[in-house]
Design an enzyme around this catalytic site. Structure first.
Site, mmCIF file in Angstrom:
data_model
loop_
_atom_site.group_PDB
_atom_site.id
_atom_site.type_symbol
_atom_site.label_atom_id
_atom_site.label_comp_id
_atom_site.label_asym_id
_atom_site.label_seq_id
_atom_site.Cartn_x
_atom_site.Cartn_y
_atom_site.Cartn_z
ATOM 1 N N ASP A 33 1.058 -1.137 0.037
ATOM 2 C CA ASP A 33 -0.094 0.018 -0.065
ATOM 3 C C ASP A 33 0.909 0.971 0.084
ATOM 4 O OD1 ASP A 33 -1.542 2.076 0.399
ATOM 5 O OD2 ASP A 33 -2.695 1.241 2.198
ATOM 6 N N TYR A 91 -7.902 15.179 -6.258
ATOM 7 C CA TYR A 91 -6.989 14.469 -7.322
ATOM 8 C C TYR A 91 -6.239 15.618 -7.947
ATOM 9 C CZ TYR A 91 -5.736 11.678 -11.574
ATOM 10 O OH TYR A 91 -4.907 11.192 -12.369
ATOM 11 N N ALA A 144 -5.178 18.396 -6.621
ATOM 12 C CA ALA A 144 -4.333 18.763 -5.900
ATOM 13 C C ALA A 144 -3.286 17.949 -5.467
ATOM 14 C CB ALA A 144 -5.287 19.011 -4.155
ATOM 15 N N SER A 145 -3.627 16.530 -5.594
ATOM 16 C CA SER A 145 -2.121 15.670 -5.587
ATOM 17 C C SER A 145 -1.595 15.762 -6.700
ATOM 18 C CB SER A 145 -3.154 14.145 -5.225
ATOM 19 O OG SER A 145 -3.649 13.811 -6.471
ATOM 20 N N LYS A 146 -2.008 15.657 -7.896
ATOM 21 C CA LYS A 146 -1.415 15.839 -9.041
ATOM 22 C C LYS A 146 -0.569 17.174 -9.242
ATOM 23 C CE LYS A 146 -2.098 11.631 -10.270
ATOM 24 N NZ LYS A 146 -1.140 10.661 -10.280
#
Length: 268
Positions: A61, A152, A154-156
């Site tokens: 994970d 999503y 924000a993460s990228k």
């Protein structure tokens, strides 16, 4: 003898989608490959398929720091080094921010951003020693915020900025740092996108048949690695989106809104 022959390549999230396509292509190219994922059964079936190859799998994970360290340690124990790390593992989401539980945003960030950071941190000494390559599988959502995908995006955005910082830090060390931004690509990531309650939605609302295949995305990615490109933006729609958002941001707002909403409701 090709570019990837006998190179040790780590691909996170390699049991399906773009990650699986990368694993398939790399093994065909003669690379020594290691991959990880959360689904042990899928990993086991993949390992059976390539039982005669230099290939290891590890149940991991990537949102768990300890899991990532164990995975990288296992790769180094078996192969002795790492030449290329492709941070591919990721999840998406589909829910308006005002309706979303914070756990949805947090889970997306933990996998997409922190998973990339953890694996890179533990692999970095070996990649520096081999003057190798670090790849971040990002997204057009890392250039343009997308409705219903706030976590999503924000993460990228975070991945893109972090990779750019890392590239600059390692500029004189012979290490190649690159981020890849596929446009709409046929992949399982939308089928398991998290809803507002941080649960997989189990279906995609997009027309997957009209998208670039995962296999084609893998080919472009490996070619870019070999050419040591700085960034790779894929699909005509993806390139148009990046261009519009840079030079005509207000118009891009309206066009993106029109694409994702119908009668005020998020439909994609």
């Amino acid at each position: 003898m090709g570019y990837f022959t006998d190179k040790v390549v780590v691909v996170t999230g390699g049991s399906e989608g773009i990650g699986r396509a990368l694993v398939d292509s790399l093994l065909q190219e003669g690379a020594k490959v290691a991959t990880c994922g959360r689904n042990y059964d899928k990993l086991y079936q993949l390992q059976k398929q390539y039982s005669g190859k230099a290939f290891i799998v590890h149940a991991t994970d990537v949102s768990n720091e300890h899991d990532c360290q164990q995975f990288i340690d296992e790769v180094v124990r078996v192969y002795g080094t790492i030449d290329i790390l492709i941070n591919n593992a990721g999840i998406s989401m589909r829910a308006l921010f005002e309706e979303s539980e914070l756990s949805t945003i947090r889970q997306v960030m933990d996998v997409n951003f922190w998973g990339t950071v953890y694996c890179t941190k533990f692999a970095l000494p070996y990649i520096i020693a081999s003057k190798g390559t670090i790849v971040g599988m990002s997204s057009i959502a890392g250039y343009r915020g997308l409705p219903g995908r706030s976590g999503y995006s924000a993460s990228k955005f975070a991945v893109n900025g972090w990779m750019e910082s890392l590239r600059t830090e390692l500029l004189d060390r012979g290490v190649h740092v690159m981020w890849v931004c596929p446009g709409f690509t046929a992949s399982n990531i939308r089928n398991v996108a998290l809803n507002k309650d941080a649960l997989p939605q189990a279906e995609s609302l997009m027309n997957e048949g009209k998208m670039m295949s995962a296999e084609e995305c893998a080919v472009h990615t490996l070619h870019a690695i070999e050419k040591r490109k700085r960034t790779l933006v894929l699909t005509s729609t993806g390139k148009q989106t990046v261009f519009m958002n840079r030079f005509f941001p207000a118009l891009a707002d309206k066009l993106v809104r029109k694409f994702y909403f119908k009668n005020g409701e998020l439909v994609k």
